[in-house]
Design a protein around this motif. Structure first.
Motif, PDB file in Angstrom:
ATOM      1  N   ALA A 194       0.881  -1.116  -0.030  1.00  0.00           N
ATOM      2  CA  ALA A 194      -0.069  -0.123   0.230  1.00  0.00           C
ATOM      3  C   ALA A 194       0.939   0.991  -0.007  1.00  0.00           C
ATOM      4  O   ALA A 194       0.522   2.075  -0.702  1.00  0.00           O
ATOM      5  N   LEU A 195       1.817   1.372   0.873  1.00  0.00           N
ATOM      6  CA  LEU A 195       2.689   2.426   0.968  1.00  0.00           C
ATOM      7  C   LEU A 195       3.633   2.662  -0.450  1.00  0.00           C
ATOM      8  O   LEU A 195       3.721   3.990  -0.826  1.00  0.00           O
ATOM      9  N   ASP A 196       4.072   1.509  -0.962  1.00  0.00           N
ATOM     10  CA  ASP A 196       4.803   1.556  -2.080  1.00  0.00           C
ATOM     11  C   ASP A 196       3.949   2.080  -3.411  1.00  0.00           C
ATOM     12  O   ASP A 196       4.556   2.929  -4.058  1.00  0.00           O
ATOM     13  N   LEU A 197       2.742   1.658  -3.263  1.00  0.00           N
ATOM     14  CA  LEU A 197       1.739   2.144  -4.448  1.00  0.00           C
ATOM     15  C   LEU A 197       1.411   3.619  -4.310  1.00  0.00           C
ATOM     16  O   LEU A 197       1.335   4.167  -5.190  1.00  0.00           O
ATOM     17  N   LEU A 198       1.153   3.935  -3.183  1.00  0.00           N
ATOM     18  CA  LEU A 198       0.943   5.332  -3.028  1.00  0.00           C
ATOM     19  C   LEU A 198       1.982   6.377  -3.311  1.00  0.00           C
ATOM     20  O   LEU A 198       1.867   7.162  -4.082  1.00  0.00           O
ATOM     21  N   THR A 199       3.228   5.840  -3.140  1.00  0.00           N
ATOM     22  CA  THR A 199       4.338   6.525  -3.487  1.00  0.00           C
ATOM     23  C   THR A 199       4.641   6.623  -4.821  1.00  0.00           C
ATOM     24  O   THR A 199       5.081   7.487  -5.400  1.00  0.00           O
ATOM     25  N   ALA A 200       4.272   5.416  -5.424  1.00  0.00           N
ATOM     26  CA  ALA A 200       4.549   5.353  -6.908  1.00  0.00           C
ATOM     27  C   ALA A 200       3.667   6.310  -7.573  1.00  0.00           C
ATOM     28  O   ALA A 200       3.671   6.750  -8.687  1.00  0.00           O
ATOM     29  N   CYS A 201       2.375   6.276  -7.043  1.00  0.00           N
ATOM     30  CA  CYS A 201       1.250   6.999  -8.017  1.00  0.00           C
ATOM     31  C   CYS A 201       1.762   8.471  -7.852  1.00  0.00           C
ATOM     32  O   CYS A 201       1.432   9.087  -8.818  1.00  0.00           O
ATOM     33  N   LEU A 225       5.431   2.431 -11.781  1.00  0.00           N
ATOM     34  CA  LEU A 225       4.282   1.748 -11.241  1.00  0.00           C
ATOM     35  C   LEU A 225       4.613   0.301 -11.190  1.00  0.00           C
ATOM     36  O   LEU A 225       4.294  -0.308 -10.175  1.00  0.00           O
ATOM     37  N   ALA A 226       5.411  -0.102 -12.137  1.00  0.00           N
ATOM     38  CA  ALA A 226       6.044  -1.619 -11.979  1.00  0.00           C
ATOM     39  C   ALA A 226       7.004  -1.836 -11.017  1.00  0.00           C
ATOM     40  O   ALA A 226       7.285  -2.904 -10.602  1.00  0.00           O
ATOM     41  N   SER A 227       7.549  -0.785 -10.437  1.00  0.00           N
ATOM     42  CA  SER A 227       8.221  -1.231  -9.366  1.00  0.00           C
ATOM     43  C   SER A 227       7.667  -1.474  -8.106  1.00  0.00           C
ATOM     44  O   SER A 227       8.329  -2.163  -7.054  1.00  0.00           O
ATOM     45  N   VAL A 228       6.342  -1.449  -7.885  1.00  0.00           N
ATOM     46  CA  VAL A 228       5.444  -2.034  -6.853  1.00  0.00           C
ATOM     47  C   VAL A 228       5.355  -3.450  -6.869  1.00  0.00           C
ATOM     48  O   VAL A 228       5.078  -4.056  -7.881  1.00  0.00           O
ATOM     49  N   PRO A 229       5.507  -4.166  -5.860  1.00  0.00           N
ATOM     50  CA  PRO A 229       5.398  -5.583  -5.986  1.00  0.00           C
ATOM     51  C   PRO A 229       4.209  -6.100  -6.708  1.00  0.00           C
ATOM     52  O   PRO A 229       3.118  -5.605  -6.437  1.00  0.00           O
ATOM     53  N   LYS A 230       4.374  -7.066  -7.509  1.00  0.00           N
ATOM     54  CA  LYS A 230       3.305  -7.895  -8.310  1.00  0.00           C
ATOM     55  C   LYS A 230       2.679  -6.873  -9.478  1.00  0.00           C
ATOM     56  O   LYS A 230       1.887  -7.415 -10.163  1.00  0.00           O
ATOM     57  N   GLY A 232       4.859  -5.416 -11.605  1.00  0.00           N
ATOM     58  CA  GLY A 232       5.772  -5.397 -12.961  1.00  0.00           C
ATOM     59  C   GLY A 232       5.800  -6.768 -13.686  1.00  0.00           C
ATOM     60  O   GLY A 232       6.616  -7.056 -14.720  1.00  0.00           O
ATOM     61  N   GLY A 233       4.701  -7.428 -13.434  1.00  0.00           N
ATOM     62  CA  GLY A 233       4.828  -8.829 -14.372  1.00  0.00           C
ATOM     63  C   GLY A 233       4.030  -8.740 -15.597  1.00  0.00           C
ATOM     64  O   GLY A 233       3.923  -7.447 -16.258  1.00  0.00           O
ATOM     65  N   SER A 234       4.193  -9.671 -16.446  1.00  0.00           N
ATOM     66  CA  SER A 234       3.815  -9.685 -17.833  1.00  0.00           C
ATOM     67  C   SER A 234       4.737  -8.711 -18.683  1.00  0.00           C
ATOM     68  O   SER A 234       4.133  -8.219 -19.487  1.00  0.00           O
ATOM     69  N   ASP A 235       6.041  -8.595 -18.409  1.00  0.00           N
ATOM     70  CA  ASP A 235       7.034  -7.890 -19.170  1.00  0.00           C
ATOM     71  C   ASP A 235       6.685  -6.506 -19.206  1.00  0.00           C
ATOM     72  O   ASP A 235       6.834  -5.608 -20.176  1.00  0.00           O
ATOM     73  N   GLY A 236       6.005  -5.896 -17.941  1.00  0.00           N
ATOM     74  CA  GLY A 236       5.333  -4.489 -17.841  1.00  0.00           C
ATOM     75  C   GLY A 236       3.946  -4.225 -18.506  1.00  0.00           C
ATOM     76  O   GLY A 236       3.564  -2.998 -18.515  1.00  0.00           O
ATOM     77  N   VAL A 237       3.243  -4.945 -19.030  1.00  0.00           N
ATOM     78  CA  VAL A 237       1.995  -5.136 -19.823  1.00  0.00           C
ATOM     79  C   VAL A 237       0.965  -4.463 -18.770  1.00  0.00           C
ATOM     80  O   VAL A 237       0.275  -3.511 -18.736  1.00  0.00           O
ATOM     81  N   TYR A 238       0.917  -5.093 -17.567  1.00  0.00           N
ATOM     82  CA  TYR A 238       0.103  -4.647 -16.506  1.00  0.00           C
ATOM     83  C   TYR A 238       0.002  -3.262 -15.843  1.00  0.00           C
ATOM     84  O   TYR A 238      -0.720  -2.454 -15.745  1.00  0.00           O
ATOM     85  N   ALA A 239       1.371  -2.716 -15.762  1.00  0.00           N
ATOM     86  CA  ALA A 239       1.577  -1.277 -15.268  1.00  0.00           C
ATOM     87  C   ALA A 239       1.226  -0.421 -16.590  1.00  0.00           C
ATOM     88  O   ALA A 239       0.765   0.651 -16.336  1.00  0.00           O
ATOM     89  N   ALA A 240       1.442  -0.750 -17.718  1.00  0.00           N
ATOM     90  CA  ALA A 240       1.006   0.123 -18.684  1.00  0.00           C
ATOM     91  C   ALA A 240      -0.335   0.187 -18.971  1.00  0.00           C
ATOM     92  O   ALA A 240      -0.812   1.195 -19.353  1.00  0.00           O
ATOM     93  N   LEU A 261       6.415   7.727 -23.867  1.00  0.00           N
ATOM     94  CA  LEU A 261       5.501   6.943 -24.436  1.00  0.00           C
ATOM     95  C   LEU A 261       5.537   5.553 -24.074  1.00  0.00           C
ATOM     96  O   LEU A 261       6.382   4.852 -24.025  1.00  0.00           O
ATOM     97  N   GLU A 262       4.352   4.945 -23.479  1.00  0.00           N
ATOM     98  CA  GLU A 262       4.558   3.792 -22.572  1.00  0.00           C
ATOM     99  C   GLU A 262       4.732   2.500 -23.402  1.00  0.00           C
ATOM    100  O   GLU A 262       3.548   2.054 -23.971  1.00  0.00           O
ATOM    101  N   LEU A 263       5.733   1.856 -23.708  1.00  0.00           N
ATOM    102  CA  LEU A 263       5.986   0.691 -24.727  1.00  0.00           C
ATOM    103  C   LEU A 263       6.408  -0.297 -23.698  1.00  0.00           C
ATOM    104  O   LEU A 263       7.636  -0.068 -23.387  1.00  0.00           O
ATOM    105  N   ASP A 264       5.666  -1.349 -23.259  1.00  0.00           N
ATOM    106  CA  ASP A 264       6.062  -2.279 -22.333  1.00  0.00           C
ATOM    107  C   ASP A 264       7.044  -3.339 -23.291  1.00  0.00           C
ATOM    108  O   ASP A 264       7.065  -3.214 -24.539  1.00  0.00           O
ATOM    109  N   SER A 265       7.677  -4.263 -22.620  1.00  0.00           N
ATOM    110  CA  SER A 265       8.575  -5.386 -23.241  1.00  0.00           C
ATOM    111  C   SER A 265       7.846  -6.378 -24.479  1.00  0.00           C
ATOM    112  O   SER A 265       8.365  -6.610 -25.388  1.00  0.00           O
ATOM    113  N   ALA A 266       6.498  -6.463 -23.973  1.00  0.00           N
ATOM    114  CA  ALA A 266       5.875  -7.318 -24.932  1.00  0.00           C
ATOM    115  C   ALA A 266       5.574  -6.516 -26.111  1.00  0.00           C
ATOM    116  O   ALA A 266       5.501  -7.262 -27.131  1.00  0.00           O
TER     117      ALA A 266
END
Length: 322
Positions: A194-201, A225-230, A232-240, A261-266
């Motif tokens: 929760a704290l990591d997420l609020l900091t990232a936002c 956003l991907a730095s928050v646990p869980k 950064g999965g799917s090669d950054g797709v979720y965060a994007a 421009l947000e381009l994830d690894s996938a």
């Protein structure tokens, strides 16, 4: 041969077939809505983000909380924060039960997402979506905790009415099952996350306003956003995806800062496959694919005028095509 070869033409065919599925389903055609063996069973996003049920539901949740001009930065922080909360577990039931969580409230006491999820599971409803990570694994565990045997699961799924199915699941709730799902939920949400997420936002919104992080360095928003646990999965797709939902809710669908421009690894990997002989940066490859896709996009699909594609639509589906 492959039904959708790794080319721009194959990509457009993939998008058209996905749109056909949506239209056939919307008009009440019986399943399967496609003859493609993969798309018949795979959950794939809609071509147009405006057709996404979750995004439409989130719009309703923020409808009475517009971002004020005199408090724009705080308002944008709250929008991104809530998008991340809602998508953390992901079902419409979860979003509805949690509601909108102001940051001022969260600073004093972080929302207890685990309790919200457990209340839903006890009532026979999924808190976790089966459409994307990190919640998808918890969705499977929710099912297993209700239905320890394959036969029990099959009997419940034979019930067509969702309300009756939920009632059947409520009778299957056990203390052992409750502890199993609680343990899984706590992997998705705890005080540190929760704290990591609020900091990232806050770092993302600060970067939008200033172009820099706290150390004065330009940062990729998805990486924050991907730095928050869980996340950064799917090669950054979720965060994007979180960012694209945020931009849509905040009325920033056309946000296109070139350097961020947000381009994830996938997406980058798929662009290289579609245009293997073009030696350009990924952003230029995306622009090329976007232009070619618009030229190849049909004027009608399923005897209905096709909808105009946005750059955000194309960018979202490239990762799915990968």
């Amino acid at each position: 041969g492959r039904p959708f070869p790794p080319t721009v033409e194959g990509f457009v065919s993939f998008m058209v077939e996905r749109e056909r599925i949506r239209l056939r389903r919307a008009r009440g055609d019986p399943w399967p809505w496609t003859s493609d063996v993969i798309l018949k069973h795979l959950r794939v996003r809609n071509v147009k983000r405006l057709h996404d049920r979750s995004l439409g539901f989130m719009r309703r949740l923020v409808k009475d909380r517009p971002i004020r001009v005199d408090a724009m930065e705080q308002g944008m922080e709250e929008y991104l924060w809530n998008v991340c909360l809602w998508r953390r577990f992901g079902t419409l039931h979860f979003m509805d039960k949690l509601g909108f969580v102001p940051i001022a409230v969260a600073e004093k006491e972080m929302p207890d997402l685990v309790k919200v999820a457990m209340d839903l599971w006890r009532s026979g409803l999924h808190a976790c979506t089966d459409a994307y990570g990190p919640a998808v694994r918890c969705h499977a565990l929710e099912l297993a905790a209700w239905h320890p045997s394959h036969d029990a699961l099959a009997r419940t799924w034979a019930i067509a009415a969702p309300a009756v199915r939920a009632k059947r699941r409520r009778t299957a709730v056990t203390e052992d099952g409750l502890q199993r799902v609680k343990k899984a939920y706590e992997q998705l949400w705890n005080e540190k996350i929760a704290l990591d997420l609020l900091t990232a936002c806050r770092a993302v919104v600060k970067s939008l306003f200033t172009g820099t992080d706290r150390q004065g360095q330009l940062k990729n928003l998805g990486a924050l956003l991907a730095s928050v646990p869980k996340q950064g999965g799917s090669d950054g797709v979720y965060a994007a995806e979180l960012l694209q939902d945020f931009f849509a809710l905040a009325g920033m669908q056309t946000f296109q800062r070139r350097e961020q421009l947000e381009l994830d690894s996938a997406t980058k990997r798929c662009l290289r496959q579609m245009l293997p002989n073009v030696k350009e940066p990924p952003i230029q490859l995306m622009v090329s694919v976007l232009n070619q896709t618009k030229e190849l996009w049909p004027s009608s699909i399923e005897e209905r005028p096709s909808e105009q594609l946005l750059s955000t639509d194309v960018r979202s589906v490239v990762a799915e095509f990968d």
